[in-house]
Design an enzyme around this catalytic site. Sequence first.
Site, mmCIF file in Angstrom:
data_model
loop_
_atom_site.group_PDB
_atom_site.id
_atom_site.type_symbol
_atom_site.label_atom_id
_atom_site.label_comp_id
_atom_site.label_asym_id
_atom_site.label_seq_id
_atom_site.Cartn_x
_atom_site.Cartn_y
_atom_site.Cartn_z
ATOM 1 N N SER A 253 34.059 27.789 -5.745
ATOM 2 C CA SER A 253 34.132 26.748 -6.754
ATOM 3 C C SER A 253 34.423 27.418 -8.089
ATOM 4 O O SER A 253 33.882 28.478 -8.398
ATOM 5 C CB SER A 253 32.786 26.016 -6.808
ATOM 6 O OG SER A 253 32.531 25.588 -8.120
ATOM 7 N N LYS A 254 35.315 26.784 -8.860
ATOM 8 C CA LYS A 254 35.665 27.388 -10.156
ATOM 9 C C LYS A 254 34.442 27.510 -11.057
ATOM 10 O O LYS A 254 34.427 28.276 -12.001
ATOM 11 C CB LYS A 254 36.768 26.578 -10.851
ATOM 12 C CG LYS A 254 38.122 26.834 -10.199
ATOM 13 C CD LYS A 254 39.291 26.338 -11.014
ATOM 14 C CE LYS A 254 40.567 26.623 -10.215
ATOM 15 N NZ LYS A 254 41.737 25.921 -10.664
ATOM 16 N N ARG A 255 33.415 26.741 -10.731
ATOM 17 C CA ARG A 255 32.212 26.793 -11.563
ATOM 18 C C ARG A 255 31.222 27.870 -11.114
ATOM 19 O O ARG A 255 30.239 28.118 -11.791
ATOM 20 C CB ARG A 255 31.520 25.424 -11.563
ATOM 21 C CG ARG A 255 32.238 24.413 -12.430
ATOM 22 C CD ARG A 255 31.490 23.094 -12.417
ATOM 23 N NE ARG A 255 31.501 22.513 -11.077
ATOM 24 C CZ ARG A 255 32.471 21.730 -10.614
ATOM 25 N NH1 ARG A 255 33.477 21.410 -11.380
ATOM 26 N NH2 ARG A 255 32.432 21.243 -9.393
#
Length: 485
Positions: A253-255
């Site tokens: 996840s980019k987060r």
Amino acid sequence: MTVRVRYAPSPTGHLHIGGARTALFNYLFAKHHQGTFLLRIEDTDLERHVEGAAKEMADNLHWLGITWDEGVMVGGEYGPYYCTERLPIYQQYQEQLLATGHAYPCYCSDEELQGERDLAMQEGRMPQYSGKCRHLRAEQIAQYEAEGRQPALRFRVAHEEPIVFTDLIRGDMRFEEGSFGGDFVIVKSNGIPTYNFACTVDDHLMAITHVIRGEEHLSNTPRQILIYRALGFSLPVFGHVSLILGANGKKLSKRDESIVQFIDQYREMGYLPEAIFNFLALLGFAPQGEEEVLTKEQLIEQFTFDRVNKSGAFFDAVKLDWLNAHYLKAQDPASLLPIMEKILSPYVKTRPCLADPAFVIELIALYQEQVSHLAQIMTQGKTFFEEKAPYEQDALALLKEGDHRAVIESFEQGITSLEDFTAPAIKALLQTVQKETGKKGKDLFMPIRAAVTGQLHGRDLPRSVTLLGRERVLFRLKESMEFLS
Ligand code: GLU
């Protein structure tokens, strides 16, 4: 057939490792076949557009050594290569689709569409456009127009056979009719085409032979195939590169902040482009032999899609560090100076020694075999950035507990009178101290290291002492005497 492939990022942020890997696979494939690799910027999503992102992405691709033969910034005969500069081209094809009945204007407002979706969800159906505007009568259209509604353009998904194609990586793919969500928008009400439409027209007009992109686009492919058919275009080969997985085995996840995910961050931390290039290639591609350290030329030679895995590729940060350490060791320290200077730039004002290139080069030389990336020198080599020794607990304990006064005093005297303040001279001085005090090995080196650097472990002692400089060493030796028993 000459291979023509492209990387077509949307300029919505920084260059992500996933995007860079897609670009790299396209690049390797093109070079393996002496084909053409082009860079197109898909900037049709005006709301998500980030100013300057396209240029930054291009710059980071360049830094990685992923260069393009054609496209933005370099030009070419199939341009323009920014989608927003191609609006009149799309217009021509949208008219064709309208004329052939493959597309129709849709006047539904966002609220109406949302209402439809909500209802479908409530009733447990897959949300899908109802087809309300498929057969509008002239007076209905006139009424909408009078209300000032701007129509979007929808593609009419006619009763179709299942859509099948052979994916370069995933093999035979089959999408059943109705599995991709009904009539879809190809031109928004603001007149800007959607990704699926622009991408299809561009890939065709740019004579792309292989559309290689991330797995997240797999569900777009059947829609694009319908557009290809409706426009009478022949299909390219499609290939969908697997997802990148985080340590938990789930899609990265980019987060997820536990993994650094953007190329510019690696660049700032002092990773080398060759290492990232090599690492990204191994994210899904299995080289022929055991060897994993491979040059660009070797990767180009070996790269084929039969060796690209269709299951997710683990992001192995340990391997990246190992590879980068490998490439760092092989560099001439002076060649790493510009990278290190950038890392050190915020500190130069308060630590003037960092402005001296000779100092920084020796600092790199001392640590380049020790660190996985250059920014680690900031922590591992912190003793060189401080005036006072940054004493660590174990170093202090050693100084306090043992009987080290004779060693420290003898070393201090030697340093004061040393004519030639070089590593060999300091090495010789350590021998003199040994003779004078009768201490050797750990009993000799540890207290001196602890006093001078504040740490029990570090790099080569004579070179460290030389780099610290006589004044700083004397200052620290004096200070350390306070701790001695
Ligand atoms: N613009 C798309 C993206 O950034 C690329 C899609 C494609 O390669 O077709 O994900």
